[in-house]
Write a protein that holds these residues in place. Structure first.
Motif, PDB file in Angstrom:
ATOM      1  N   LEU A  20       0.830  -1.209   0.000  1.00  0.00           N
ATOM      2  CA  LEU A  20       0.000   0.000   0.000  1.00  0.00           C
ATOM      3  C   LEU A  20       0.861   1.254   0.000  1.00  0.00           C
ATOM      4  CD1 LEU A  20      -3.050  -0.451   2.420  1.00  0.00           C
ATOM      5  CD2 LEU A  20      -3.092  -0.090  -0.053  1.00  0.00           C
ATOM      6  N   GLU A  21       2.000   1.181   0.694  1.00  0.00           N
ATOM      7  CA  GLU A  21       2.884   2.341   0.771  1.00  0.00           C
ATOM      8  C   GLU A  21       3.497   2.645  -0.590  1.00  0.00           C
ATOM      9  OE1 GLU A  21       6.672   4.032   3.386  1.00  0.00           O
ATOM     10  OE2 GLU A  21       5.702   2.140   3.916  1.00  0.00           O
ATOM     11  N   ASP A  22       3.908   1.617  -1.316  1.00  0.00           N
ATOM     12  CA  ASP A  22       4.470   1.836  -2.655  1.00  0.00           C
ATOM     13  C   ASP A  22       3.451   2.510  -3.563  1.00  0.00           C
ATOM     14  OD1 ASP A  22       6.817   0.601  -1.891  1.00  0.00           O
ATOM     15  OD2 ASP A  22       6.146  -1.382  -2.541  1.00  0.00           O
ATOM     16  N   ILE A  23       2.211   2.044  -3.489  1.00  0.00           N
ATOM     17  CA  ILE A  23       1.167   2.622  -4.328  1.00  0.00           C
ATOM     18  C   ILE A  23       0.848   4.046  -3.891  1.00  0.00           C
ATOM     19  CG2 ILE A  23      -1.280   2.417  -4.964  1.00  0.00           C
ATOM     20  CD1 ILE A  23      -0.880  -0.654  -4.795  1.00  0.00           C
ATOM     21  N   ALA A  24       0.795   4.278  -2.587  1.00  0.00           N
ATOM     22  CA  ALA A  24       0.452   5.607  -2.067  1.00  0.00           C
ATOM     23  C   ALA A  24       1.456   6.659  -2.513  1.00  0.00           C
ATOM     24  CB  ALA A  24       0.373   5.570  -0.541  1.00  0.00           C
ATOM     25  N   TYR A  25       2.726   6.283  -2.625  1.00  0.00           N
ATOM     26  CA  TYR A  25       3.777   7.236  -2.987  1.00  0.00           C
ATOM     27  C   TYR A  25       4.023   7.302  -4.501  1.00  0.00           C
ATOM     28  CZ  TYR A  25       5.226   8.511   1.721  1.00  0.00           C
ATOM     29  OH  TYR A  25       5.277   9.028   2.987  1.00  0.00           O
ATOM     30  N   ASN A  26       3.097   6.774  -5.274  1.00  0.00           N
ATOM     31  CA  ASN A  26       3.215   6.873  -6.729  1.00  0.00           C
ATOM     32  C   ASN A  26       1.863   7.337  -7.269  1.00  0.00           C
ATOM     33  OD1 ASN A  26       3.307   6.300  -9.574  1.00  0.00           O
ATOM     34  ND2 ASN A  26       5.026   4.928  -9.198  1.00  0.00           N
ATOM     35  N   PHE A  27       1.866   8.465  -7.964  1.00  0.00           N
ATOM     36  CA  PHE A  27       0.600   9.034  -8.433  1.00  0.00           C
ATOM     37  C   PHE A  27      -0.106   8.155  -9.458  1.00  0.00           C
ATOM     38  CE2 PHE A  27       1.965  12.898  -6.362  1.00  0.00           C
ATOM     39  CZ  PHE A  27       0.758  13.464  -5.961  1.00  0.00           C
ATOM     40  N   TRP A  28       0.437   6.980  -9.747  1.00  0.00           N
ATOM     41  CA  TRP A  28      -0.256   5.999 -10.578  1.00  0.00           C
ATOM     42  C   TRP A  28      -1.667   5.754 -10.053  1.00  0.00           C
ATOM     43  CZ3 TRP A  28      -2.071   1.144  -9.097  1.00  0.00           C
ATOM     44  CH2 TRP A  28      -2.405   0.264 -10.119  1.00  0.00           C
ATOM     45  N   TRP A  29      -1.807   5.786  -8.718  1.00  0.00           N
ATOM     46  CA  TRP A  29      -3.127   5.545  -8.133  1.00  0.00           C
ATOM     47  C   TRP A  29      -4.157   6.568  -8.609  1.00  0.00           C
ATOM     48  CZ3 TRP A  29      -5.037   9.722  -5.588  1.00  0.00           C
ATOM     49  CH2 TRP A  29      -4.140  10.612  -5.015  1.00  0.00           C
ATOM     50  N   LYS A  49     -11.874  12.076   5.117  1.00  0.00           N
ATOM     51  CA  LYS A  49     -11.300  12.957   6.145  1.00  0.00           C
ATOM     52  C   LYS A  49      -9.878  13.375   5.783  1.00  0.00           C
ATOM     53  CE  LYS A  49      -9.541  12.831  10.872  1.00  0.00           C
ATOM     54  NZ  LYS A  49      -9.213  11.941  12.009  1.00  0.00           N
ATOM     55  N   THR A  50      -9.113  12.492   5.170  1.00  0.00           N
ATOM     56  CA  THR A  50      -7.717  12.802   4.818  1.00  0.00           C
ATOM     57  C   THR A  50      -7.610  13.507   3.464  1.00  0.00           C
ATOM     58  OG1 THR A  50      -7.428  10.596   3.855  1.00  0.00           O
ATOM     59  CG2 THR A  50      -6.786  10.891   6.174  1.00  0.00           C
ATOM     60  N   GLY A  51      -8.740  13.933   2.913  1.00  0.00           N
ATOM     61  CA  GLY A  51      -8.710  14.632   1.633  1.00  0.00           C
ATOM     62  C   GLY A  51      -8.337  13.728   0.476  1.00  0.00           C
ATOM     63  N   LYS A  52      -8.693  12.434   0.584  1.00  0.00           N
ATOM     64  CA  LYS A  52      -8.375  11.445  -0.453  1.00  0.00           C
ATOM     65  C   LYS A  52      -6.881  11.399  -0.751  1.00  0.00           C
ATOM     66  CE  LYS A  52     -12.963  12.151  -2.420  1.00  0.00           C
ATOM     67  NZ  LYS A  52     -13.776  12.554  -3.582  1.00  0.00           N
ATOM     68  N   ASN A  53      -6.103  11.551   0.326  1.00  0.00           N
ATOM     69  CA  ASN A  53      -4.640  11.539   0.254  1.00  0.00           C
ATOM     70  C   ASN A  53      -4.147  10.187   0.777  1.00  0.00           C
ATOM     71  OD1 ASN A  53      -1.894  11.753   0.739  1.00  0.00           O
ATOM     72  ND2 ASN A  53      -1.991  13.770   1.662  1.00  0.00           N
ATOM     73  N   PRO A  54      -3.645   9.304  -0.085  1.00  0.00           N
ATOM     74  CA  PRO A  54      -3.300   7.947   0.365  1.00  0.00           C
ATOM     75  C   PRO A  54      -2.143   7.900   1.359  1.00  0.00           C
ATOM     76  CG  PRO A  54      -2.572   8.296  -1.891  1.00  0.00           C
ATOM     77  CD  PRO A  54      -3.401   9.486  -1.529  1.00  0.00           C
ATOM     78  N   VAL A  55      -1.218   8.861   1.265  1.00  0.00           N
ATOM     79  CA  VAL A  55      -0.093   8.860   2.209  1.00  0.00           C
ATOM     80  C   VAL A  55      -0.585   9.180   3.617  1.00  0.00           C
ATOM     81  CG1 VAL A  55       2.045  10.046   2.843  1.00  0.00           C
ATOM     82  CG2 VAL A  55       1.652   9.363   0.470  1.00  0.00           C
ATOM     83  N   PRO A 182       2.473  12.627  -1.111  1.00  0.00           N
ATOM     84  CA  PRO A 182       3.130  11.572  -1.919  1.00  0.00           C
ATOM     85  C   PRO A 182       4.408  12.111  -2.565  1.00  0.00           C
ATOM     86  CG  PRO A 182       0.802  11.859  -2.525  1.00  0.00           C
ATOM     87  CD  PRO A 182       1.203  13.056  -1.717  1.00  0.00           C
ATOM     88  N   ILE A 183       5.353  12.437  -1.722  1.00  0.00           N
ATOM     89  CA  ILE A 183       6.607  13.055  -2.161  1.00  0.00           C
ATOM     90  C   ILE A 183       7.683  12.646  -1.166  1.00  0.00           C
ATOM     91  CG2 ILE A 183       5.892  15.170  -0.947  1.00  0.00           C
ATOM     92  CD1 ILE A 183       7.551  16.776  -2.887  1.00  0.00           C
ATOM     93  N   GLY A 215       3.879   7.119 -12.032  1.00  0.00           N
ATOM     94  CA  GLY A 215       4.019   5.903 -12.828  1.00  0.00           C
ATOM     95  C   GLY A 215       5.481   5.547 -12.984  1.00  0.00           C
ATOM     96  N   ARG A 216       5.952   5.477 -14.234  1.00  0.00           N
ATOM     97  CA  ARG A 216       7.340   5.081 -14.509  1.00  0.00           C
ATOM     98  C   ARG A 216       8.316   6.236 -14.405  1.00  0.00           C
ATOM     99  NH1 ARG A 216       4.327   2.656 -18.908  1.00  0.00           N
ATOM    100  NH2 ARG A 216       4.272   0.371 -18.735  1.00  0.00           N
TER     101      ARG A 216
END
Length: 855
Positions: A20-29, A49-55, A182-183, A215-216
């Motif tokens: 989940l962390e790998d995906i959260a830190y890549n705007f691919w999501w 609540k988190t503003g749709k922020n995966p991190v 995500p940075i 993404g890549r």
């Protein structure tokens, strides 16, 4: 109680959820809804609540909810499927670029932009330029382009907008919490964050380097908020387009010159440099400096080498979008720089001076001067740019000025609603997502039953209205409105009424309040009880743009008047979130800029993939997108010299088309309450626009027209150890030195034009004598320039024919001829011209040299 201290607890992800962390830190999501759904399924309330922020989401998630989900085998299957899709995407070597250009994989494109609009969780964008940059990066990733992007990290973003009780825009800034974004910091071998240093007058300023994964590809952002800097310099990169001209030039020095240093310290070796707008044009100077100092090239050879590598995209004809700096400021920041290039102050300033303005250094001119390939962002904008900057190439016909166009697009899957994606999945061919640039892919929209497409649209419209109501409630609360005024919002906006959307930057040329020019007429249109209309406005004005603030105030006042209250709404703080709801939920997308000042515009492209219909001035992309059946046009393609008349004509056009076409068609329903004719236009909007106006097509076009031809030049240059650039530079200097000797010897008698008489289909032989002096005939092209005769004996609709060398008469004098065939009768004019020729020139007109026959 007073706060004594803080305790920050970071949630620890169980081993099964580590990815989940790998995906959260890549705007691919952000463009893969299955990934977003995973976060929402774990805890939908926390996701909101988190503003749709995966991190931030994974930092705050309740461990118990994760453990509960681990016991849900169906959820875990979906989670593992998303992880596999993510891994496959990143690992895939069979990309469009690799399949089409397998011999170019060793190249790297470095893309420079002042702003990036990737998603609302990273608000380092102001408008269309940033959204375009973000979408460009996403498609570069999807297509597998070797690509790295450079920008600045604005920890206070652009600004937050509030519309106060009186209807005026107020601006405020909030610090981003980088630890929740995500940075990630770019670390060196010692584990410390890497930074670059820039020498500014009287001091050295450092900037930390951050990485954003898309993404890549990666975007590297610079941030001067470090304890290594003074308090003043820590603020240097705090705000996008904030501060005075001193701040602006310092930011652009960091973007251009600092960006080059970032690439160096990361050992990224680009071969192609793409300047997205003129903000980053100092990059070209740093590239030349490196070639002079590290490769030992002369300035002119280095400039030639840099032009092989450099691409420039200009995004606006509006003066406010083209930065200029007074010469004393250039002296202040670059007095030590031109010596490093081996040129004088005068030669340095000439790189950025626009004809007719000797007091300002123009960043667009600098970018045009240094880049080998340059483009506007729509067909019309390319023509407008050639007109504005024609004087940089004196004597060159406007339509041959070496500026082409590549029309902007959107990243389809970022802006496509889940509801319409489901419809496309159901009725399009399997795997359609891989063929979005093919027209036949989108023609399958005709397979979707009218009722299904209409129901999907109505669902999105209702969702948008609910979101807008929530925003309006918040606005009224913050302005201290009484409870009854807050509660009435629940009944504002009718889901069944024709809804017009207008949302974009409130620059004055976009004429946001044009629809209210005849206030009584639009009041009558909106209040037709049988066919009601409502309008939603949103957009920010630049803090320093007072006239744009007045427009916001005007619309706010109108929205409170009788007949407009509850039917015209102005939503504050326009951003990607609000944009997404609007471009998926309104019925009509209104766009009425002052033609021809809209370079492209992309919001109208976003609505098309969601079945929404455009109602727009023929400007920017709509000149190419409109086909007569997929929407409506405002006014004509006439160019006005009088703004008052243009506003009158365009507003009258808006009213007429609304009254006679748009509104009656919307309310023309069948027995199932479906507007069949309206849905037919929705479908035409989808299938005529979606296949072409997307960033996959756009980035492919940049690759085919700009990146790969530049890569081929760079390969030649590097394999020759730069002698390729040196030799072409020396050739240019020789031609420039001897060009004054080039003359076309007139053959007319006295002041009479030479006339030929012939019949259609029979060749007319034209001959001329040319004096070339020291220049060999192989280094020029002699051409006939001919076409119909317009006013003042001007050649219109010109054609060009190459002339053949038929005789050498004496030293440096040559005779040329050409046979011209006219297929239609009429009167035609012709003249002769000479231009430099070398097979390695990017454009025959890049030197700005041309010799015409003189009467």
């Amino acid at each position: 109680m007073y706060l004594l201290g803080k305790i920050r607890i970071k949630a620890v992800l169980p081993e099964k959820f580590k990815r989940l962390e790998d995906i959260a830190y890549n705007f691919w999501w952000s463009w893969n809804p299955e990934a977003i759904d995973i976060f929402k399924e774990i805890d939908s309330e926390l996701w909101e609540k988190t503003g749709k922020n995966p991190v931030r989401f994974i930092q705050e998630i309740d461990q118990n909810k994760l453990e509960l989900k681990m016991r849900d085998s169906q959820f875990m299957d979906r989670y593992n499927s998303v992880v596999n899709k993510f891994d496959s995407y990143l690992a895939n070597e069979n990309t469009w670029f690799n399949k089409n250009f397998p011999d170019k994989k060793h190249h790297m494109v470095a893309y420079f932009s002042a702003e990036y609009g990737l998603n609302e969780v990273l608000p380092i964008y102001s408008g269309g330029l940033g959204i375009l940059s973000g979408d460009h990066c996403k498609s570069a990733s999807d297509l597998g382009i070797p690509f790295t992007a450079i920008g600045l990290l604005y920890k206070q973003g652009y600004f937050s907008q509030r519309i106060n009780r009186e209807g005026w825009q107020e601006t405020s800034y909030f610090n981003l919490n980088v630890s929740q974004l995500p940075i990630r910091p770019v670390l060196g071998e010692n584990g410390e964050q890497l930074y670059i240093s820039i020498e500014l007058p009287g001091r050295v300023v450092q900037a930390l380097i951050w990485e954003v994964k898309v993404g890549r590809i990666s975007i590297y952002l610079m941030d001067t908020d470090t304890e290594k800097n003074s308090d003043r310099d820590r603020w240097l990169t705090a705000r996008l387009y904030g501060g005075d001209q001193e701040t602006r030039i310092q930011q652009e020095i960091f973007l251009g010159i600092g960006g080059m240093k970032v690439l160096d310290i990361l050992n990224i070796k680009p071969t192609i440099y793409h300047m997205n707008e003129g903000h980053s044009a100092f990059m070209g100077l740093e590239l030349i400096r490196k070639l002079v100092q590290e490769k030992g090239l002369s300035f002119k050879a280095a400039k030639q080498a840099a032009s092989f590598s450099t691409i420039f995209t200009t995004h606006t004809p509006v003066p406010a979008g083209n930065d200029v700096f007074p010469l004393h400021m250039i002296d202040k920041y670059f007095s030590n720089f031109w010596g490093l290039l081996g040129i004088s102050r005068h030669e340095f300033l000439d790189l950025g001076l626009k004809v007719g303005d000797n007091q300002n250094f123009n960043m667009t001119v600098l970018a045009l001067t240094l880049s080998g390939r340059k483009n506007g962002v729509s067909e019309l904008h390319g023509a407008v740019t050639r007109n504005i900057f024609n004087e940089l190439w004196p004597g060159i016909p406007e339509d041959e000025v070496p500026v082409t166009h590549i029309t902007n697009g959107i990243h389809t899957f970022t802006w496509l609603s889940p509801e319409f994606r489901k419809l496309y999945n159901k009725y399009f061919d399997e795997g359609w997502e891989n063929y979005i640039c093919k027209k036949e892919t989108w023609e399958k929209v005709d397979n979707i039953p009218d009722e299904e497409i209409w129901n999907a649209h109505c669902l999105l419209k209702e969702r948008m209205i609910n979101y807008v109501r929530a925003k309006l409630k918040k606005q009224r609360k913050s302005n201290g409105k009484p409870i009854e005024r807050i509660n009435e919002v629940d009944n504002l906006l009718d889901p069944h009424a024709l809804t017009i959307g207008f949302a974009r930057r409130f620059a004055t040329y976009k004429r946001a309040n044009l629809i209210f020019r005849n206030i009584e007429r639009i009041r009558k249109i909106i209040n037709n009880p049988d066919m009601p209309v409502q309008i939603i406005f949103a957009g920010k004005a630049h803090p320093a743009d007072r006239p744009a603030h007045e427009i916001i105030k005007n619309i706010s006042d109108i929205s409170q008047q009788e007949g407009f209250a509850g039917k015209v709404v102005l939503i504050e703080n326009y951003n990607i979130t609000l944009s997404r709801y609007l471009v998926q939920g309104v019925d009509i997308w209104l766009n009425n800029p002052r033609r021809p000042l809209e370079a492209s515009g992309t919001s109208g492209q976003k609505v098309c993939i969601n079945g929404i219909i455009n109602f727009s001035v023929l400007d920017g992309w709509w000149c190419e997108g409109y086909n007569g059946n997929n929407g409506w046009t405002i006014g004509s393609d006439f160019f006005y010299e009088n703004d008052y008349l243009q506003d009158n004509d365009d507003s009258e056009s808006i009213y007429d088309i609304l009254e006679k076409q748009i509104i009656p068609l919307y309310y023309d329903r069948n027995e199932r309450n479906v507007p069949e004719k309206w849905v037919s236009i929705m479908k035409e909007s989808i299938k005529s626009v979606s296949y072409y106006f997307n960033t996959n097509r756009m980035v492919k076009e940049y690759t085919n027209k700009m990146y790969v031809p530049s890569m081929e030049k760079v390969d030649k240059m590097i394999s020759s150890n730069y002698s390729y650039a040196e030799e072409l530079s020396e050739w240019k200097q020789f031609i420039e030195k001897n060009w004054s000797q080039v003359q076309i010897i007139s053959e007319k008698t006295m002041n009479e034009l030479k006339e030929y008489k012939s019949i259609s289909g029979v060749p007319v032989k034209l001959t001329t004598t040319v004096q070339l002096g020291n220049i060999d005939p192989s280094n020029v092209k002699v051409q006939v320039y001919y076409g119909t005769v317009g006013e003042n004996n001007i050649i219109e609709n010109p054609n060009i024919a190459e002339m053949k060398l038929i005789e050498k008469q004496e030293s440096g004098v040559y005779r040329y001829s050409a046979d011209i065939i006219f297929t239609e009768g009429g009167e035609y004019g012709y003249t002769f011209r000479v231009i430099p020729y070398h097979p390695e020139l990017i454009s025959p007109f890049e030197m700005g040299l041309i010799r015409w026959a003189v009467q």
